[in-house]
Design a protein around this motif. Structure first.
Motif, PDB file in Angstrom:
ATOM      1  N   TRP A  32       4.009 -10.200  -6.324  1.00  0.00           N
ATOM      2  CA  TRP A  32       2.603 -10.205  -6.743  1.00  0.00           C
ATOM      3  C   TRP A  32       2.419  -9.566  -8.110  1.00  0.00           C
ATOM      4  O   TRP A  32       1.509  -8.754  -8.292  1.00  0.00           O
ATOM      5  CB  TRP A  32       1.701  -9.483  -5.719  1.00  0.00           C
ATOM      6  CG  TRP A  32       1.693 -10.107  -4.381  1.00  0.00           C
ATOM      7  CD1 TRP A  32       2.242  -9.603  -3.242  1.00  0.00           C
ATOM      8  CD2 TRP A  32       1.093 -11.372  -4.018  1.00  0.00           C
ATOM      9  NE1 TRP A  32       2.043 -10.476  -2.188  1.00  0.00           N
ATOM     10  CE2 TRP A  32       1.334 -11.567  -2.647  1.00  0.00           C
ATOM     11  CE3 TRP A  32       0.399 -12.353  -4.728  1.00  0.00           C
ATOM     12  CZ2 TRP A  32       0.897 -12.697  -1.961  1.00  0.00           C
ATOM     13  CZ3 TRP A  32      -0.040 -13.477  -4.051  1.00  0.00           C
ATOM     14  CH2 TRP A  32       0.206 -13.643  -2.680  1.00  0.00           C
ATOM     15  N   SER A  67       0.824  -1.215   0.000  1.00  0.00           N
ATOM     16  CA  SER A  67       0.000   0.000   0.000  1.00  0.00           C
ATOM     17  C   SER A  67       0.855   1.261   0.000  1.00  0.00           C
ATOM     18  O   SER A  67       0.419   2.314  -0.461  1.00  0.00           O
ATOM     19  CB  SER A  67      -0.906   0.018   1.242  1.00  0.00           C
ATOM     20  OG  SER A  67      -1.798  -1.069   1.194  1.00  0.00           O
ATOM     21  N   THR A 126      -6.095  -0.969  -1.862  1.00  0.00           N
ATOM     22  CA  THR A 126      -7.069  -1.691  -1.029  1.00  0.00           C
ATOM     23  C   THR A 126      -8.268  -0.786  -0.726  1.00  0.00           C
ATOM     24  O   THR A 126      -8.218   0.430  -0.937  1.00  0.00           O
ATOM     25  CB  THR A 126      -6.425  -2.095   0.318  1.00  0.00           C
ATOM     26  OG1 THR A 126      -6.073  -0.895   1.016  1.00  0.00           O
ATOM     27  CG2 THR A 126      -5.185  -2.962   0.109  1.00  0.00           C
TER      28      THR A 126
HETATM   29  P1  FAD Z   1      -0.423  -4.146   2.771  1.00  0.00           P
HETATM   30  O1  FAD Z   1      -0.074  -2.842   2.180  1.00  0.00           O
HETATM   31  O2  FAD Z   1       0.567  -4.793   3.665  1.00  0.00           O
HETATM   32  O3  FAD Z   1      -1.797  -3.970   3.566  1.00  0.00           O
HETATM   33  C1  FAD Z   1      -2.299  -4.944   4.500  1.00  0.00           C
HETATM   34  C2  FAD Z   1      -3.565  -4.351   5.142  1.00  0.00           C
HETATM   35  O4  FAD Z   1      -3.223  -3.163   5.886  1.00  0.00           O
HETATM   36  C3  FAD Z   1      -4.600  -3.922   4.095  1.00  0.00           C
HETATM   37  O5  FAD Z   1      -5.901  -4.151   4.577  1.00  0.00           O
HETATM   38  C4  FAD Z   1      -4.354  -2.421   3.985  1.00  0.00           C
HETATM   39  O6  FAD Z   1      -5.455  -1.702   3.511  1.00  0.00           O
HETATM   40  C5  FAD Z   1      -4.037  -2.092   5.438  1.00  0.00           C
HETATM   41  N1  FAD Z   1      -3.314  -0.825   5.556  1.00  0.00           N
HETATM   42  C6  FAD Z   1      -2.079  -0.516   5.097  1.00  0.00           C
HETATM   43  N2  FAD Z   1      -1.777   0.759   5.373  1.00  0.00           N
HETATM   44  C7  FAD Z   1      -2.855   1.281   6.008  1.00  0.00           C
HETATM   45  C8  FAD Z   1      -3.187   2.579   6.524  1.00  0.00           C
HETATM   46  N3  FAD Z   1      -2.347   3.621   6.412  1.00  0.00           N
HETATM   47  N4  FAD Z   1      -4.398   2.733   7.097  1.00  0.00           N
HETATM   48  C9  FAD Z   1      -5.271   1.712   7.184  1.00  0.00           C
HETATM   49  N5  FAD Z   1      -5.027   0.472   6.709  1.00  0.00           N
HETATM   50  C10 FAD Z   1      -3.834   0.264   6.138  1.00  0.00           C
HETATM   51  N6  FAD Z   1       1.216  -5.210  -7.718  1.00  0.00           N
HETATM   52  C11 FAD Z   1       1.928  -4.739  -8.765  1.00  0.00           C
HETATM   53  O7  FAD Z   1       2.761  -3.848  -8.621  1.00  0.00           O
HETATM   54  N7  FAD Z   1       1.735  -5.231 -10.022  1.00  0.00           N
HETATM   55  C12 FAD Z   1       0.845  -6.227 -10.274  1.00  0.00           C
HETATM   56  O8  FAD Z   1       0.694  -6.639 -11.433  1.00  0.00           O
HETATM   57  C13 FAD Z   1       0.095  -6.761  -9.186  1.00  0.00           C
HETATM   58  N8  FAD Z   1      -0.767  -7.790  -9.391  1.00  0.00           N
HETATM   59  C14 FAD Z   1      -1.392  -8.358  -8.310  1.00  0.00           C
HETATM   60  C15 FAD Z   1      -2.156  -9.518  -8.502  1.00  0.00           C
HETATM   61  C16 FAD Z   1      -2.760 -10.138  -7.415  1.00  0.00           C
HETATM   62  C17 FAD Z   1      -3.548 -11.399  -7.610  1.00  0.00           C
HETATM   63  C18 FAD Z   1      -2.652  -9.572  -6.127  1.00  0.00           C
HETATM   64  C19 FAD Z   1      -3.328 -10.211  -4.939  1.00  0.00           C
HETATM   65  C20 FAD Z   1      -1.879  -8.440  -5.922  1.00  0.00           C
HETATM   66  C21 FAD Z   1      -1.226  -7.834  -7.007  1.00  0.00           C
HETATM   67  N9  FAD Z   1      -0.389  -6.720  -6.843  1.00  0.00           N
HETATM   68  C22 FAD Z   1       0.313  -6.212  -7.892  1.00  0.00           C
HETATM   69  C23 FAD Z   1      -0.110  -6.226  -5.498  1.00  0.00           C
HETATM   70  C24 FAD Z   1      -1.202  -5.350  -4.901  1.00  0.00           C
HETATM   71  O9  FAD Z   1      -1.240  -4.104  -5.511  1.00  0.00           O
HETATM   72  C25 FAD Z   1      -0.952  -5.238  -3.391  1.00  0.00           C
HETATM   73  O10 FAD Z   1      -1.248  -6.489  -2.825  1.00  0.00           O
HETATM   74  C26 FAD Z   1      -1.769  -4.139  -2.740  1.00  0.00           C
HETATM   75  O11 FAD Z   1      -1.343  -2.870  -3.160  1.00  0.00           O
HETATM   76  C27 FAD Z   1      -1.724  -4.210  -1.209  1.00  0.00           C
HETATM   77  O12 FAD Z   1      -0.422  -4.375  -0.748  1.00  0.00           O
HETATM   78  P2  FAD Z   1      -0.061  -5.540   0.316  1.00  0.00           P
HETATM   79  O13 FAD Z   1      -0.631  -6.796  -0.190  1.00  0.00           O
HETATM   80  O14 FAD Z   1       1.382  -5.461   0.571  1.00  0.00           O
HETATM   81  O15 FAD Z   1      -0.872  -5.175   1.642  1.00  0.00           O
END
Ligand code: FAD
Ligand code: TGC
Length: 391
Positions: A169, A145, A372
């Protein structure tokens, strides 16, 4: 016309589309139903896409790859035509819409908007034709994020750049010919077009997903990857570069998620009419009708919002926080629609014989990627209050 389809478009929102828009929708629907729909549940079950290169070429022939871009073999279609395309593809499976989103809205858009002319000429025509596949590397294992803290680094070495780091991812990662990689430099975050054949670049498919199984998701490793100066995007630095691309892909998802919702709503309505319990169709129970009516309401509201945002995009006045409104609402409501549809199908709702659980599971990914729910909530909150609540 199929009475179920008429019932699902209860508001006659089709009236708001032009003949050209409906033509594009029909063509994409025909391709999706012939080439993808009969096979996609099996791909999902096996966690793969058969012949993704062949499929990408067919999508290229249909003109849907980078279809909202102009020049370089791109079709130059409108935002609404692109949105309807995403909707028809996601009506079949979110994974296939993802393939097209990442190709057209992330990788091709990044190159089209930010790359040097020679790099555009090298990649865009082949990508539009589906002869070359692109991916977009922003997310890292420790930075999802909050991409501002990314660790992937690029340093100048003579006229070259050398990139080290890793991305996580990444959709299409292990089938891509070119990766758009965002990296920290001494001048801030910069973007690079990296041919995946470059020594030091490797991609590893991520297994064990229970969502978006008909989509290839990979980890990218960049170990001393050397690219020429021309690979760097000259005029963009800072997070605004990748975020400008995300606006495009998020816009497609506003429409795409409604495709998944439509398929589940349609399946639930049909099932409720055919399935009998207590001596009559379950569609005759008020509790089922309430579910159907609520699903229909949210689907219709989502469509009207998507269309309004499309028209703003066509006028060049769509703002990022408006994209967040659409992405947050439509994906969240589409997921609720799919979950409710699943309850109407009872035990059949958990079977891949029906499309519902597949769409429901897929939308869990769509809810998370491209920002998200929480990120889009905070973007809207910031736009309304002027206060940044991210940090
Ligand atoms: P995190 O950022 O670790 O978040 C975990 C939780 O904490 C979430 O609920 C989030 O909303 C919450 N959170 C974080 N910060 C805060 C805050 N400040 N306030 C409140 N809540 C917070 N990425 C690419 O670059 N290219 C791609 O092609 C791509 N394809 C994807 C395909 C799939 C199938 C999936 C699942 C993901 C893909 N992604 C890709 C990655 C995707 O963009 C990230 O998973 C997403 O941005 C969230 O990051 P994270 O999973 O690290 O979650
Ligand atoms: P912040 O300080 O707000 O902004 C930094 C700079 O970026 C500009 N900006 C934008 N520009 C264009 N479009 C947007 N939507 C923009 N949002 C911000 C901003 O003006 C600023 O510019 P400048 O010139 O002042 O430097 O940045 P922040 O660090 O506070 O972060 C804001 C936040 C949290 C909203 C952003 O980081 C974010 O959107 N995070 C979510 C990450 C995300 O969505 N990742 C997606 C990865 S790709 C993917 O998931 C593909 S899935 C496959 C598929 O699509 O099918």
């Amino acid at each position: 016309m199929d009475p179920i389809a008429v019932a699902v478009d209860l508001a006659s929102s089709d009236d708001l589309l032009t003949p050209d828009e409906r033509d594009v929708r029909s063509a994409v629907r025909a391709l999706a139903q012939a080439r993808i729909e009969p096979y996609v549940a099996d791909w999902f079950e096996r966690g793969t896409v058969d012949d993704p290169r062949g499929l990408t070429r067919e999508l290229g022939k249909q003109g849907v790859l980078g279809m909202h871009l102009t020049g370089y073999g791109c079709a130059g279609m409108s935002a609404t035509q692109y949105g309807l395309t995403c909707m028809e593809l996601e009506a079949v499976d979110s994974g296939i819409r993802s393939l097209v989103s990442v190709q057209g809205s992330l990788a091709m858009y990044a190159l089209w908007r930010h790359a040097e002319e020679s790099v555009k000429q090298e990649w865009l025509p082949r990508m539009a034709a589906g002869e070359a596949i692109g991916c977009f590397g922003l997310t890292e294992p420790d930075h999802g994020s909050d991409p501002s803290g990314m660790r992937t680094r690029a340093r100048r070495d003579g006229s070259d750049w050398v990139i080290d780091g890793g991305k996580m991812w990444i959709t299409n990662g292990s089938i891509a010919d070119v990766a758009v990689i965002w990296a920290q430099t001494e001048e801030g975050i910069r973007g690079f077009a990296v041919p995946t054949s470059t020594p030091g670049f490797s991609a590893h498919e991520i297994k064990h997903k229970l969502s978006l199984r008909a989509s290839i998701t990979s980890e990218l490793v960049l170990d001393d990857v050397r690219v020429p100066g021309s690979a760097m995007f000259p005029d963009v630095r800072g997070l605004g570069g990748p975020l400008s691309c995300l606006n495009e892909a998020r816009f497609g998802i506003i429409w795409g998620s409604l495709g998944a919702a439509r398929t589940c709503l349609t399946a639930a309505l049909r099932y409720s009419i055919e399935r009998e319990q207590f001596g009559r169709p379950i569609a005759g129970f008020q509790l089922t009708q309430q579910k159907l009516a609520d699903m229909e309401l949210e689907y219709t509201k989502g469509l009207l919002l998507a269309l309004h945002l499309s028209r703003r995009k066509e006028q060049g006045v769509l703002r990022p926080e408006q994209v967040s409104l659409g992405k947050l609402n439509n994906v969240r409501e589409a997921l609720k629609i799919c979950r409710t549809a699943r309850t109407i199908l009872g035990a059949n709702g958990i079977s891949l014989e029906y499309p519902v659980i597949r769409h429901m599971n897929n939308l869990e990914s769509v809810l998370t990627y491209e920002g998200t729910v929480e990120m889009h909530t905070l973007v809207i909150g910031k736009a309304m209050t002027g206060v940044d609540a991210f940090r």
